[in-house]
Design a protein around this motif. Structure first.
Motif, PDB file in Angstrom:
ATOM      1  N   ILE A   1     -11.261 -10.044  18.165  1.00 32.97           N
ATOM      2  CA  ILE A   1     -11.994 -10.384  16.941  1.00 32.97           C
ATOM      3  C   ILE A   1     -11.263  -9.800  15.728  1.00 32.97           C
ATOM      4  O   ILE A   1     -10.990 -10.488  14.739  1.00 32.97           O
ATOM      5  CB  ILE A   1     -13.446  -9.845  16.987  1.00 32.97           C
TER       6      ILE A   1
ATOM      7  N   ILE B   1     -15.732 -13.224   8.773  1.00 34.48           N
ATOM      8  CA  ILE B   1     -15.709 -12.775  10.173  1.00 34.48           C
ATOM      9  C   ILE B   1     -16.061 -11.290  10.256  1.00 34.48           C
ATOM     10  O   ILE B   1     -16.837 -10.865  11.107  1.00 34.48           O
ATOM     11  CB  ILE B   1     -14.326 -13.025  10.819  1.00 34.48           C
TER      12      ILE B   1
ATOM     13  N   ILE C   1     -17.829  -9.489   8.134  1.00 34.84           N
ATOM     14  CA  ILE C   1     -19.267  -9.308   7.873  1.00 34.84           C
ATOM     15  C   ILE C   1     -20.074  -9.766   9.081  1.00 34.84           C
ATOM     16  O   ILE C   1     -20.998  -9.079   9.522  1.00 34.84           O
ATOM     17  CB  ILE C   1     -19.689 -10.120   6.633  1.00 34.84           C
TER      18      ILE C   1
ATOM     19  N   SER D   1     -19.330  -9.818  12.144  1.00 30.88           N
ATOM     20  CA  SER D   1     -19.265  -8.965  13.326  1.00 30.88           C
ATOM     21  C   SER D   1     -19.837  -7.577  13.087  1.00 30.88           C
ATOM     22  O   SER D   1     -20.084  -6.846  14.035  1.00 30.88           O
ATOM     23  CB  SER D   1     -17.823  -8.868  13.839  1.00 30.88           C
ATOM     24  N   THR D   2     -20.032  -7.196  11.824  1.00 30.25           N
ATOM     25  CA  THR D   2     -20.601  -5.866  11.580  1.00 30.25           C
ATOM     26  C   THR D   2     -22.069  -5.914  11.194  1.00 30.25           C
ATOM     27  O   THR D   2     -22.766  -4.922  11.307  1.00 30.25           O
ATOM     28  CB  THR D   2     -19.841  -5.130  10.477  1.00 30.25           C
ATOM     29  N   MET D   3     -22.547  -7.060  10.741  1.00 31.37           N
ATOM     30  CA  MET D   3     -23.954  -7.182  10.346  1.00 31.37           C
ATOM     31  C   MET D   3     -24.910  -6.712  11.451  1.00 31.37           C
ATOM     32  O   MET D   3     -25.858  -5.982  11.179  1.00 31.37           O
ATOM     33  CB  MET D   3     -24.241  -8.637   9.984  1.00 31.37           C
TER      34      MET D   3
ATOM     35  N   LEU E   1     -24.732  -4.472  13.414  1.00 26.72           N
ATOM     36  CA  LEU E   1     -24.786  -3.018  13.481  1.00 26.72           C
ATOM     37  C   LEU E   1     -26.136  -2.527  12.985  1.00 26.72           C
ATOM     38  O   LEU E   1     -26.673  -1.543  13.462  1.00 26.72           O
ATOM     39  CB  LEU E   1     -23.675  -2.461  12.588  1.00 26.72           C
TER      40      LEU E   1
ATOM     41  N   TRP F   1     -22.739  -0.523  20.364  1.00 27.17           N
ATOM     42  CA  TRP F   1     -21.708   0.199  19.602  1.00 27.17           C
ATOM     43  C   TRP F   1     -20.495  -0.654  19.276  1.00 27.17           C
ATOM     44  O   TRP F   1     -19.536  -0.173  18.697  1.00 27.17           O
ATOM     45  CB  TRP F   1     -21.269   1.472  20.333  1.00 27.17           C
ATOM     46  N   LEU F   2     -20.505  -1.934  19.653  1.00 26.42           N
ATOM     47  CA  LEU F   2     -19.348  -2.801  19.420  1.00 26.42           C
ATOM     48  C   LEU F   2     -18.859  -2.821  17.960  1.00 26.42           C
ATOM     49  O   LEU F   2     -17.661  -2.678  17.708  1.00 26.42           O
ATOM     50  CB  LEU F   2     -19.666  -4.219  19.909  1.00 26.42           C
TER      51      LEU F   2
ATOM     52  N   TYR G   1     -18.872  -0.599  15.773  1.00 23.74           N
ATOM     53  CA  TYR G   1     -18.179   0.651  15.456  1.00 23.74           C
ATOM     54  C   TYR G   1     -16.723   0.603  15.897  1.00 23.74           C
ATOM     55  O   TYR G   1     -15.890   1.367  15.428  1.00 23.74           O
ATOM     56  CB  TYR G   1     -18.855   1.843  16.138  1.00 23.74           C
TER      57      TYR G   1
ATOM     58  N   ILE H   1     -15.041  -2.528  16.155  1.00 21.31           N
ATOM     59  CA  ILE H   1     -14.400  -3.615  15.407  1.00 21.31           C
ATOM     60  C   ILE H   1     -13.936  -3.123  14.032  1.00 21.31           C
ATOM     61  O   ILE H   1     -12.798  -3.388  13.627  1.00 21.31           O
ATOM     62  CB  ILE H   1     -15.371  -4.809  15.243  1.00 21.31           C
ATOM     63  N   LEU H   2     -14.811  -2.399  13.328  1.00 20.81           N
ATOM     64  CA  LEU H   2     -14.502  -2.001  11.942  1.00 20.81           C
ATOM     65  C   LEU H   2     -13.218  -1.200  11.800  1.00 20.81           C
ATOM     66  O   LEU H   2     -12.334  -1.601  11.041  1.00 20.81           O
ATOM     67  CB  LEU H   2     -15.675  -1.217  11.360  1.00 20.81           C
TER      68      LEU H   2
ATOM     69  N   LEU I   1     -12.710   7.080  10.369  1.00 20.14           N
ATOM     70  CA  LEU I   1     -14.095   6.840  10.757  1.00 20.14           C
ATOM     71  C   LEU I   1     -14.793   5.937   9.755  1.00 20.14           C
ATOM     72  O   LEU I   1     -14.603   6.078   8.575  1.00 20.14           O
ATOM     73  CB  LEU I   1     -14.853   8.157  10.866  1.00 20.14           C
TER      74      LEU I   1
ATOM     75  N   PHE J   1     -11.045 -16.116  22.207  1.00 19.47           N
ATOM     76  CA  PHE J   1     -11.612 -14.814  22.581  1.00 19.47           C
ATOM     77  C   PHE J   1     -12.509 -14.273  21.466  1.00 19.47           C
ATOM     78  O   PHE J   1     -13.588 -13.735  21.719  1.00 19.47           O
ATOM     79  CB  PHE J   1     -10.496 -13.808  22.876  1.00 19.47           C
ATOM     80  N   ALA J   2     -12.048 -14.433  20.215  1.00 17.76           N
ATOM     81  CA  ALA J   2     -12.844 -13.958  19.081  1.00 17.76           C
ATOM     82  C   ALA J   2     -14.171 -14.702  19.026  1.00 17.76           C
ATOM     83  O   ALA J   2     -15.230 -14.101  18.805  1.00 17.76           O
ATOM     84  CB  ALA J   2     -12.065 -14.130  17.780  1.00 17.76           C
TER      85      ALA J   2
ATOM     86  N   LEU K   1     -17.913 -13.167  19.256  1.00 18.76           N
ATOM     87  CA  LEU K   1     -18.944 -13.359  18.244  1.00 18.76           C
ATOM     88  C   LEU K   1     -20.208 -13.978  18.848  1.00 18.76           C
ATOM     89  O   LEU K   1     -21.315 -13.628  18.450  1.00 18.76           O
ATOM     90  CB  LEU K   1     -18.415 -14.239  17.107  1.00 18.76           C
TER      91      LEU K   1
ATOM     92  N   ILE L   1     -22.173 -11.376  20.397  1.00 21.85           N
ATOM     93  CA  ILE L   1     -22.930 -10.605  19.413  1.00 21.85           C
ATOM     94  C   ILE L   1     -24.214 -11.331  19.009  1.00 21.85           C
ATOM     95  O   ILE L   1     -25.270 -10.718  18.886  1.00 21.85           O
ATOM     96  CB  ILE L   1     -22.061 -10.334  18.164  1.00 21.85           C
ATOM     97  N   TYR L   2     -24.132 -12.647  18.841  1.00 24.72           N
ATOM     98  CA  TYR L   2     -25.262 -13.328  18.209  1.00 24.72           C
ATOM     99  C   TYR L   2     -26.291 -13.920  19.166  1.00 24.72           C
ATOM    100  O   TYR L   2     -27.456 -14.064  18.792  1.00 24.72           O
ATOM    101  CB  TYR L   2     -24.754 -14.385  17.224  1.00 24.72           C
TER     102      TYR L   2
ATOM    103  N   ASN M   1     -19.016   9.367   2.975  1.00 25.66           N
ATOM    104  CA  ASN M   1     -17.903   8.469   3.292  1.00 25.66           C
ATOM    105  C   ASN M   1     -17.681   7.432   2.206  1.00 25.66           C
ATOM    106  O   ASN M   1     -16.552   7.169   1.805  1.00 25.66           O
ATOM    107  CB  ASN M   1     -18.162   7.749   4.621  1.00 25.66           C
TER     108      ASN M   1
ATOM    109  N   ILE N   1     -31.095  -7.728   7.412  1.00 22.82           N
ATOM    110  CA  ILE N   1     -29.900  -8.426   6.960  1.00 22.82           C
ATOM    111  C   ILE N   1     -29.689  -8.227   5.457  1.00 22.82           C
ATOM    112  O   ILE N   1     -28.580  -7.967   5.002  1.00 22.82           O
ATOM    113  CB  ILE N   1     -29.994  -9.932   7.296  1.00 22.82           C
TER     114      ILE N   1
ATOM    115  N   VAL O   1     -28.177  -4.716   3.985  1.00 22.58           N
ATOM    116  CA  VAL O   1     -26.836  -4.441   4.482  1.00 22.58           C
ATOM    117  C   VAL O   1     -25.833  -5.434   3.897  1.00 22.58           C
ATOM    118  O   VAL O   1     -24.724  -5.073   3.509  1.00 22.58           O
ATOM    119  CB  VAL O   1     -26.814  -4.476   6.022  1.00 22.58           C
TER     120      VAL O   1
ATOM    121  N   GLN P   1     -22.631  -4.420   1.596  1.00 19.72           N
ATOM    122  CA  GLN P   1     -21.254  -4.826   1.860  1.00 19.72           C
ATOM    123  C   GLN P   1     -20.662  -5.582   0.682  1.00 19.72           C
ATOM    124  O   GLN P   1     -19.480  -5.466   0.400  1.00 19.72           O
ATOM    125  CB  GLN P   1     -21.189  -5.644   3.151  1.00 19.72           C
TER     126      GLN P   1
ATOM    127  N   HIS Q   1     -18.115   2.197   4.802  1.00 15.28           N
ATOM    128  CA  HIS Q   1     -17.976   2.915   6.053  1.00 15.28           C
ATOM    129  C   HIS Q   1     -19.300   2.891   6.759  1.00 15.28           C
ATOM    130  O   HIS Q   1     -20.300   3.318   6.235  1.00 15.28           O
ATOM    131  CB  HIS Q   1     -17.516   4.348   5.815  1.00 15.28           C
TER     132      HIS Q   1
END
Lengths: 305, 272
Positions: free
Chosen positions: A114, A131, A133, A135-137, A139, A187-188, A190, A192-193, A305, B14-15, B19, B22-23, B154, B252, B255, B259, B267
């Motif tokens: 990713i 992408i 955003i 994958s981290t949203m 979180l 934790w994925l 964490y 990816i970022l 980190l 793979f990506a 994803l 994840i969803y 951070n 959503i 956050v 961002q 961070h």
């Protein structure tokens, strides 16, 4: 800020005389400024946090009186002796370490494509940003929401069983594999970022030079990209590893009867009310995590980190 | 490096698989919140909005939501003050113990929540209770603030490192007082990092359950605690699902905003 400038022109309208004097005083005395900035955060972290930790570690040398259940404040290593000699604790400790390592490896396998796709394959910066955003949203989707999600995914006759039905197989159900899967899911982001950020920092000129000199893409990846990416991978692994190691809630939601080390800590303090033993057990994840942080501090991972 | 079209396609596949991993579970929670069946059954045969209505009208949910908001705001305010001061000190000054301090800030999010929880619990019961302060919302705020500091730290540190000191030096060379420099130069530059840090700190506190378990007294129940306490009750299933879906939706927004505000430097340092 520069120390060279000591006087400000009189024309500057810097407010009252007292404020002015204070401002000038602070400007000249950088150690006073530093002291003011540091005092409250350091007090909080050292007195409240480190103090509490130290107090807990101290309590791990105490015992519970057998009949009254009171805490006896005499020094003894008996809690640690029990932890080290009883086979059940050793098994749970190794199982927890195994889970934490498995989670980290799974996250690395999923995060690398990713992050690599976003950082190095995609050309448009808008798609790249989308992408990252996307994958981290998740979180922030909420720990228990995700736990609940995997419970209905993996439970008997859950979503996975339904999806696998045409193939004639069943999902793993609730248990150890479910725990690893759910923790890896948690934790994925964490992983990816930092990997994405690490890949972005690798200049294209380096990889271009490598391929100009005749290296294949795979060779460039192994010998140029991976070594430069190591601090980012370690930074990600700090989260995936230590967060998995200390977890006791996800295993209750999707783990069936599986126990992790933190469950021992929790059960001793919650059900048994045995603070000394719980504190002694808690030193295991502390030692492992602090040891890990200490070992990787020179790699530059902590700044990633 | 030059990737072949096939390699690019493979990495993309793979990506995409990652994803969807994840969803899909999150989608399932949202779809299932409209499932009209009282006990969990998949796939849903008919749909209803009754669980959303019941969840929104549920007293326990509303009380827990309010508790969580209060705890989050309290922890965020403390984290903003301490985290900002600390990042100015660590980025702008060099002093003995700087690296140790850097290590110490990360510790509350790196150590397992249960360790922080037990340590704070025993301090609170041994030190604060004799003073008449029992475990409750106040101690939850203290606990949450401890690990929220690092999120603010951070974000603000990254911004301070990026902006450098030249603008501030120019300002004071031109005769501005320290306050003026702060008011017109420093603050506007770090403002969006502060907002981003605050939003992330709030989100972190809002989602926390482990430290909360050990620092909240009887009668104090945050929303994550409510969910956990009702998760294993079969007849509460659909309402828990609707609350989970609701959380997904309201999480959503802040956050996404955080961002947008901080760009790629956000961070996510945080944990449960």
């Amino acid at each position: 800020m520069s120390q060279a400038v000591t006087t400000a022109p009189e024309s500057a309208n810097a407010g009252s005389g007292v404020g002015r004097g204070l401002s000038r005083y602070l400007h000249r005395h950088s150690h006073v400024r530093l002291g003011l900035l540091l005092s409250s955060p350091v007090a909080w972290l050292v007195i409240l946090y480190l103090g509490s930790l130290a107090n807990m570690i101290l309590a791990s040398f105490w015992q519970l009186a057998p009949f009254t259940g009171d805490i006896v404040k005499t020094f003894s290593l008996s809690n640690f002796q029990t932890l080290l000699t009883a086979e059940v604790y050793r098994n749970v400790a190794f199982r927890s370490l195994g889970i934490a390592v498995a989670v980290t490896l799974i996250d690395l396998l999923i995060a690398l494509p990713i992050a690599f796709f976003a950082a190095k394959v995609v050309q448009s910066s808008r798609v790249r940003y989308a992408i990252v955003i996307a994958s981290t949203m998740p979180l922030w989707a909420g720990y228990l929401v995700k736990g609940y999600a995997w419970r209905i995914m993996l439970d008997n006759n859950g979503v996975l069983d339904w999806a696998l039905q045409p193939l004639g197989i069943k999902g793993p159900g609730l248990g150890l594999p479910a725990t690893i899967l759910a923790l890896a899911y948690l934790w994925l982001p964490y992983m990816i970022l930092p990997i994405y950020a690490g890949l972005e920092r690798i200049p294209t000129s380096l990889t271009d030079a490598s391929s100009d000199l005749g290296a294949s893409a795979g060779f460039t990846f192994r010998t140029v990209v991976l070594p430069l990416l190591a601090p980012a991978v370690i930074a990600g692994s700090i989260f995936t590893f230590s967060l998995s190691l200390g977890d006791y809630i996800m295993v209750k939601i999707v783990g069936g009867t599986t126990q992790m080390f933190a469950n021992i800590v929790y059960d001793n303090i919650g059900v048994a009310g045995n603070l000394p033993f719980a504190a002694a057990a808690a030193t295991f994840p502390i030692l492992v995590v602090v040891g890990y942080l200490w070992a990787v501090r020179k790699t530059g991972a902590l700044e990633n980190l | 490096m030059t990737l072949s079209a096939r390699a690019k396609w493979l990495i993309g596949a793979f990506a995409a698989a990652g994803l969807s991993f994840i969803y899909i579970p999150l989608m399932v929670v949202i779809v299932n919140s409209f499932n009209s069946s009282k006990v969990f059954s998949w796939p849903p045969t008919s749909f209803t909005t009754i669980w959303w209505e019941k969840a929104l009208a549920n007293d326990g949910v509303r009380r827990a939501l309010w508790t969580s908001v209060q705890a989050g705001v309290g922890a965020t305010v403390i984290a903003l003050l301490l985290g900002t001061a600390l990042s100015f000190a660590l980025v702008r000054y060099d002093f003995f113990g700087r690296n140790t301090l850097n290590f110490l800030v990360v510790l509350p999010i790196s150590l397992p929540g249960i360790v922080t929880g037990i340590a704070l619990n025993s301090s609170f019961t041994n030190v604060l209770q004799p003073l008449g302060i029992n475990l409750g919302l106040f101690t939850v705020v203290l606990g949450h603030a401890t690990f929220c500091i690092v999120v603010v730290f951070n974000n603000v540190s990254a911004r301070l490192r990026r902006m450098g000191t030249s603008l501030e030096e120019a300002s004071s060379d031109l005769g501005a007082s320290m306050w003026q420099t702060f008011r017109f130069i420093t603050f506007p530059t770090v403002r969006s990092a502060l907002v981003a840090g605050a939003l992330l700190a709030f989100a972190l506190s809002f989602d926390e359950i482990v430290v909360t378990t050990f620092t909240s007294g009887p009668g104090v129940e945050t929303l994550p605690q409510w969910i956990f306490n009702n998760l294993f009750r079969p007849n509460q299933g659909p309402i828990v699902n609707a609350v989970a879906a609701l959380l997904l939706v309201i999480f959503i927004a802040p956050v996404w905003l955080a961002q947008r505000l901080s760009g790629s430097e956000t961070h996510a340092g945080g944990r449960v």
